[in-house]
Structure formats: structure tokens, C-alpha cells
Design a protein around this motif. Structure first.
Motif, PDB file in Angstrom:
ATOM      1  N   GLY A  14      -4.112  -8.317  -2.077  1.00 42.66           N
ATOM      2  CA  GLY A  14      -5.445  -7.825  -1.725  1.00 42.66           C
ATOM      3  C   GLY A  14      -5.360  -6.832  -0.572  1.00 42.66           C
ATOM      4  N   PHE A  15      -4.592  -7.184   0.450  1.00 46.88           N
ATOM      5  CA  PHE A  15      -4.429  -6.277   1.585  1.00 46.88           C
ATOM      6  C   PHE A  15      -3.726  -4.989   1.151  1.00 46.88           C
ATOM      7  N   GLY A  16      -2.793  -5.132   0.203  1.00 45.75           N
ATOM      8  CA  GLY A  16      -2.078  -3.952  -0.292  1.00 45.75           C
ATOM      9  C   GLY A  16      -3.035  -2.971  -0.948  1.00 45.75           C
ATOM     10  N   ILE A  17      -3.917  -3.502  -1.790  1.00 43.43           N
ATOM     11  CA  ILE A  17      -4.869  -2.630  -2.499  1.00 43.43           C
ATOM     12  C   ILE A  17      -5.882  -2.052  -1.505  1.00 43.43           C
ATOM     13  N   LEU A  47      -7.526   2.569   2.208  1.00 40.69           N
ATOM     14  CA  LEU A  47      -7.631   3.002   3.604  1.00 40.69           C
ATOM     15  C   LEU A  47      -6.769   4.237   3.845  1.00 40.69           C
ATOM     16  N   ARG A  48      -5.537   4.195   3.346  1.00 49.59           N
ATOM     17  CA  ARG A  48      -4.627   5.329   3.535  1.00 49.59           C
ATOM     18  C   ARG A  48      -5.148   6.583   2.845  1.00 49.59           C
ATOM     19  N   SER A  96       0.845  -1.207   0.000  1.00 49.49           N
ATOM     20  CA  SER A  96       0.000   0.000   0.000  1.00 49.49           C
ATOM     21  C   SER A  96       0.878   1.253   0.000  1.00 49.49           C
ATOM     22  N   GLU A  97       2.003   1.196   0.700  1.00 49.64           N
ATOM     23  CA  GLU A  97       2.896   2.355   0.716  1.00 49.64           C
ATOM     24  C   GLU A  97       3.490   2.595  -0.673  1.00 49.64           C
ATOM     25  N   PRO A 102      -5.699   4.735   9.632  1.00 53.69           N
ATOM     26  CA  PRO A 102      -4.356   4.248   9.981  1.00 53.69           C
ATOM     27  C   PRO A 102      -4.243   2.737   9.778  1.00 53.69           C
ATOM     28  N   THR A 103      -3.427   2.322   8.828  1.00 55.49           N
ATOM     29  CA  THR A 103      -3.289   0.886   8.555  1.00 55.49           C
ATOM     30  C   THR A 103      -2.619   0.175   9.735  1.00 55.49           C
ATOM     31  N   GLY A 104      -1.834   0.939  10.513  1.00 54.78           N
ATOM     32  CA  GLY A 104      -1.181   0.354  11.689  1.00 54.78           C
ATOM     33  C   GLY A 104      -2.208  -0.213  12.658  1.00 54.78           C
TER      34      GLY A 104
END
Lengths: 498, 179
Positions: A416-419, A424-425, A215-216, A430-432
Motif C-alpha cells: 500500500g505504501f509502495g503504491i 507521491l513521486r 515505489s521506486e 519527496p517520499t523521504g
């Protein structure tokens, strides 16, 4: 005592561990110096590559990358006015102004020496405070651990985002994801929809690499350009007179760093900003005004964020709750090596605690040496175009995810989580908090809640009554409520922060 | 090796749209201006639906008291729904996003759209082409796209060398099994 000393000395006497710490610091500085490439991402990628290693070696590399990464963030902050990470935001304010005066080398050398001293004071605080705190936390009941877990998820959520509601929402999604798979108590399937792959649950490392790494990278693809300004670095090693002059500022900042770092959820970035603010208030007559290139404006945040490193490990090793996102990832690393961070960690594996202390010490010393003698080399990293690095990060993410359990399903889940993390970002979540929800949701929150409820004979009144009848639970509950309230706009208005 | 000046490649063409859509700038503007971001209501609605689905499927789980396996999934789903609704109302109160910003351009500017497609194709290609070839094609295609097809030989060399280093380090030194 003798045992502790033996454990403490192991990394100093083992060349392999020593080499890994140095390698970690070098790569950490490199990663930290690339704006937008976070230390959290680097450490989360490392977990997947090192989980088959011996724990000592894996921790050596991760501690090195962590310390190096926090240090590396200051390089582009001073040279380009682009913070390498959140903890270098305050550094960039005055750092770049100093750089424009042609004194980049001087401030980098001075802040390196002082930040090392402050980092060492943070590690000293870890050595002195963690053992008694861990002993005290042995008296915690499952109900207290449930509250601590809530604190960890909620605080990181509220610190990381624009608004606490989004932090809570992200944390809840993480907890929901942590419930996927076979229930560890009854063996019942939850959210598996008949899929064998989902029976073991969603691997938190796949989620972590996707949410932090991919995601970053996707966010960075929105703005891949980076200015290319050449800077000259001269006179890096500071004089003793200079070090002595700025020692009080560094000392005050290190106290802030240790204290803020030890608070669950508040990491080096908060510590750095508070220290900058404190230095601005305390320095009556700086040679150069703050914002125009005051040395204090770089020394204070740099000292605080290094001191916070030791502080962040205190709640992580004693209570099992993270000090910031990187220590959250490290909790994941300990889980994957079969350890359970918390009070029993110090009882069952005291060597690990003393190992981490000495690893941090070595990493800080390595940071000082590398910072003073190789800063010219590391400064070249800021010239590396991000566009060349980002596709490599995607490839590394694929390797790292596949390495967990040799499953392409994990790779697809990671993507999938990356996309999902990218969106979300984009909307300020906050993905954290989501990652923490996954890590803390199952083993700490749910298991302790169910244990506490069973101890209360499945009676909600008895369960809730326990929060009032136990002074410790009541204190933790009030602290949790206060920390949540302190993130609200009402509190900030009352305190005059807005 | 391509230098920094060239790195912006086709991104230069998108500078304006990216300036409008940069998350940093968008969040900065969110702090100063009351507008919500493009597509925010839709995204929040999707999250609320996720919470509803989570709760719906948790109804099938055994429910024999307050320590049952269904408690946490239901509680988490309810929190998602509740906080999602609060976030939705907060976003609605902030007012409409600035006119003229297309939702799709905000969500996925050209570079992100293409890179996302490359990533998905890369993952899908791994079982057929195996890791080294799939990764090489992905690297070259991504870099060629980011540099607008310029410096192709240098980019091919960079991709090959960096992949060779990755394979040597991970496969032969760290003994990591590659896809």
C-alpha cells in the motif's frame, strides 16, 4: 581514551565484521551502479534482514553498502551518462565527455584515490567534531529537541522535492501515520478503528520499504529501457604526479562536502553540485573546459560526496537528526536495535560511535581497493538490464517486510505504501520527508513536545516564552526559520540562484 | 540470458506514451513550463480529504490540555489541510495540463498498471501458494510480460535460480523466516 581506541580497533580485529564491511561495499557498488536503484532503498531493505543480527554486524553491512553505493553511482555516470544516484548527477556532466575521449579508466582511478582521501577527511571531521558537539547537546532541553526534530522533517522535505510546501505536506502525513496505535503516554488508542493489528502502530520499516523500494521499482517500470554502450577501461591506477595536481581541487571540495553533509537535510547530492560549481569558478584555466570533459568536473563532485559521508553522521550521532535520507534510514536501524540516536548515544554507547568511525574507515579503504582493482568487473553491472532486476526487488521487499514481525499484514501495508509512494513521486512529493515524519514524528517530535509542554505547566505562553528566554532555543528557532526561508523562491531570487 | 536489446520488450510499443508520461520528463517540463500534471488537482484534493478525516477522527481523542494525545494528530491534520490547500492553489495557478495526455495513461502507463496488478495478486497469493511458488509465478509472469513472452525458458531458469539463491541466502544463511 584507551577505551575509545579499543572500541575503534574492534572492527579491524574482528574478521566477521571486516568481511561484512567488504561484502557491503561490493554489494553497495553493485547496487549504486544500477541507475535508478538507490542506496537508500538498499539500506532500508537491509534493516529488515539484519534487525535480528548483532548491532555491530548489522551496522558493518549497512556502512559498507552506504559507502559502496555512493561510489558506485559514479560508474554509470561516467560510462553511460546516467547517474547511478543523485550524488552522481554532477559527475555525469564531465565524466561522460572524458569517457568519450577513451579516458574513462584514468578518471575513475584518479577520482577513486582522491575521493578516498576526501572520504577519510570526512571521517576525521566526524571523529573530531562529534564528541564535543554531543557533549554540548547534553544541555539541550526537550523544547530544543522538538525544534531539531522539526528541522529534520522540514529540511529533508524541502531539499527532496520541487517545492517546500509538498515537503511539508509529506512530512505531516508521516507524522500523522506515526500517531497511529497506542499512545505511549496515556495508552489511549489513536486511529486504530478497533483493529488489533493497528494497536502497535504502523511499522516504519514496512512504510520505508514500500516508499523507497516498491515505489521506486514502479517508477522505474515507466521507463524500463536502458542503453547498452560498451566501454573500454584501461590505465586505472593513477600516477602520483596526477594525484598531486588535482589534490587542491579535492581538498576544497572535501571541505564543502563535510560542511554540507553536516547540515541536517543536505546530503551528498547538494555537496557534489556545490563542489562542482566551486571548482568551475576556481579553475581559471582548466586543460579542458568544464562541460567538455574537465577532470576537475569529476574530481570535485566525487570528492565532495565522499567527504559528506562522514559529515552526515555528525548530526545523526550527536543530535539524532539525519544528514540525508540514508542516515535517516540508519536512525531507524538504531531505533530497531533499541538505541536512541542523540546526545545520550555517545554517553550510553560510546563503543557504537567509535565502531561506526572505524567501519567507515574500513569501508572507504575497501572502496579504494575495489575501485582500483575491480572497476572492470563493476563496470559490467551497467550492462545488467533493469527489467531483470526490478521483479527481484519486489520479491526482496516482500521478504524484508515479512521478516520484521512475520506478518502478512505488514506485507500488504508495505505494498500500500509502495503504491501511495508511486503517486507521491509522480507529483513531485519527496517520499523521504514522509518516512522521516514517521521515524521522527513519535519518538522525537511528539514526545519532546509533550515533555516540553508539561514542563511549561500546560501553558502555551510559558511554552512559547521558552523559545525566547533560552538563547539556545532562540538560536535553533531562528536557524529553523532561516533554513525554511532559504528554500523559498523569494530567497533564491534575492541570492540570484534563479 | 536475455540481452539488453531485448529487454524493452513490450515497452517499445509504449515508448511514446512513456515519453509523454515519464516522471523525470514531466518534472523537467514542470520546471520549464507552467502546466500542472494530469490528475494533480484530484490527488491533492484526496490528500486534503485525508487531512480532514484525520482531524475528524482526532476529535474523538481525549483532549485535556496542550499535552494531550489529541494535539499531534490534530496539528498534523491541520498542516496537511493547510499545505494541501496551498499546493492545490499553486497547481491551479499553473494552468491546465497539456491537452492530449490521458490522465490514466499518465498515472499508470500499461507496464505500471500490469506490474501493479501482478504485485497485488502476488501478495494475495502468498498465503495460498506459499512464498516459493507464488514468487516463482510472479517472477516468470512479470519477466514474460516485460519481454513480451520471448525467451521464456531462459526467464524461467533465471527466476528459478535467483529464487533458489534468495531462499538459500535468507532462509538458511541469514535465518530469516520467509512468508
Amino acid at each position: 581514551m584507551t577505551d575509545s581506541l579499543q572500541y575503534f580497533l574492534i572492527p579491524f580485529l574482528n574478521w566477521e565484521v571486516m568481511a561484512l564491511v567488504w561484502a557491503g561495499v561490493i554489494s553497495g557498488i553493485w547496487v549504486g551502479a544500477i541507475p535508478g536503484i538507490s542506496v537508500t532503498m538498499a539500506v532500508s531493505l537491509l534493516i529488515s534482514f539484519t534487525f535480528s543480527w548483532e548491532l555491530n554486524n548489522a551496522m558493518a553491512l549497512m556502512c559498507g553498502v552506504y559507502v559502496g553505493g555512493v561510489y558506485g553511482g559514479a560508474i554509470p555516470a561516467i560510462l553511460l551518462h546516467i547517474p547511478g544516484g543523485p550524488s552522481a548527477v554532477a559527475t555525469s556532466i564531465d565524466g561522460y565527455q572524458i569517457c568519450k575521449r577513451g579516458e574513462a579508466g584514468a578518471i575513475m582511478g584518479l577520482s577513486t584515490v582522491l575521493a578516498t582521501l576526501c572520504g577519510l577527511s570526512g571521517v576525521l571531521a566526524l571523529m573530531l567534531l562529534a564528541p564535543p558537539l554531543a557533549e554540548f547537546s547534553l544541555s539541550f532541553s526537550p523544547r530544543d529537541f522538538f525544534l531539531l526534530g522539526c528541522m529534520g522533517v522540514l529540511l529533508i522535505g524541502s531539499m527532496g522535492g520541487e517545492d517546500p510546501v509538498k515537503g511539508i505536506l509529506a512530512g505531516a502525513i508521516g507524522i500523522l501515520i506515526s500517531t497511529v496505535g497506542m499512545d505511549p503516554v496515556t495508552g489511549e488508542m489513536r486511529y486504530t478503528f478497533g483493529s488489533v493489528e493497528l494497536m502497535g502502530g504502523i511499522h516504519f520499516i514496512a512504510a520505508m520499504i514500500g516508499l523507497f523500494g516498491v515505489s521506486e521499482a514502479l517508477i522505474q517500470f515507466r521507463n524500463p529501457g536502458m542503453p547498452n554502450i560498451k566501454q573500454k577501461l584501461a590505465r586505472v591506477i593513477p600516477s602520483w604526479k596526477q594525484v598531486k595536481k588535482y589534490l587542491p581541487v579535492a581538498g576544497r571540495s572535501s571541505i564543502i562536502g563535510i560542511f554540507v553533509g553536516a547540515l541536517p537535510g543536505a546530503g551528498g547530492d547538494v555537496a557534489a553540485l556545490l563542489a562542482y560549481d566551486q571548482a568551475k569558478r576556481m579553475s581559471k584555466k582548466p586543460e579542458v573546459p568544464f562541460g567538455k570533459g574537465a577532470y576537475e568536473g569529476v574530481i570535485a563532485p566525487e570528492s565532495a560526496n565522499k567527504a559528506s559521508i562522514g559529515g552526515e553522521f555528525i548530526p545523526m550521532l550527536t543530535l539524532g537528526i539525519p544528514g540525508d535520507a540514508v542516515t535517516a534510514v540508519m536512525i531507524g536501524a538504531l531505533f530497531i536495535h533499541g538505541l536512541k540516536p542523540g546526545p545520550m548515544l555517545m554517553v550510553d554507547t560510546p563503543h557504537l560511535f567509535w565502531m561506526i568511525v572505524s567501519l567507515l574507515l574500513i569501508a572507504l579503504l575497501a572502496m579504494c581497493v575495489l575501485g582500483l582493482f575491480s572497476v572492470r568487473f563493476f563496470a559490467k553491472v551497467v550492462d545488467v538490464p533493469k527489467t531483470l532486476v526490478l521483479p527481484l526487488i519486489i520479491v526482496l521487499s516482500v521478504i524484508g517486510t515479512y521478516a520484521i514481525q512475520n506478518s502478512l499484514g505488514d506485507v500488504f501495508a508495505m505494498m500500500g505504501f509502495g503504491i501511495f509512494g508511486y503517486f507521491l513521486r509522480l507529483y513531485g512529493f519527496p517520499t523521504g520527508a514522509l518516512v522521516l515524519g514517521i521515524i521522527l514524528g513519535g519518538p522525537i517530535l511528539e514526545q519532546n513536545y509533550r515533555r516540553a509542554m508539561q514542563m511549561a505547566y500546560n501553558d502555551p505562553a510559558t511554552f512559547l516564552g521558552g523559545f525566547v528566554s533560552s538563547p539556545l532555543s532562540l538560536f535553533l528557532l531562528l536557524f529553523l526559520v532561516f533554513m525554511m526561508f532559504s528554500q523559498t523562491k523569494t530567497y533564491k531570487k534575492l541570492r540570484g540562484f534563479e | 540470458m536475455p540481452n539488453n536489446k531485448l529487454q524493452t520488450g513490450n515497452c517499445e510499443a509504449e515508448t511514446n506514451e512513456q515519453e509523454a508520461s515519464s516522471p523525470d520528463k514531466a518534472s523537467a517540463s514542470a520546471g520549464s513550463a507552467p502546466e500542472r500534471k494530469s490528475g494533480e488537482l484530484f490527488f491533492l484534493s484526496l490528500l486534503i480529504i485525508l487531512g480532514c478525516l484525520g482531524y475528524y477522527f482526532a476529535l474523538d481523542m481525549s483532549d485535556d490540555g496542550y499535552a494531550s494525545p489529541a494535539v499531534f494528530p490534530r496539528a498534523a491534520s491541520l498542516i496537511i489541510m493547510g499545505s494541501g490547500l496551498i499546493a492545490l492553489f499553486q497547481a491551479r495557478r499553473r494552468g491546465r495540463p497539456k491537452a492530449g495526455i490521458d490522465v490514466w495513461v499518465y498515472l499508470m502507463p500499461g507496464t505500471v498498471r500490469i506490474m501493479m496488478a501482478f504485485m497485488v495478486l502476488y501478495c494475495a497469493a502468498i498465503p495460498y501458494l506459499h512464498f516459493p511458488l507464488a514468487s516463482f509465478i510472479f517472477m516468470v509472469a512479470s519477466l514474460a510480460f516485460l519481454y513480451r513472452g520471448r525467451h521464456l525458458p531462459a526467464l524461467c531458469l533465471y527466476s528459478a535460480v535467483s529464487l533458489a539463491i534468495l531462499i538459500i541466502v535468507f532462509r538458511y544463511i541469514m535465518l530469516v523466516i520467509l512468508p
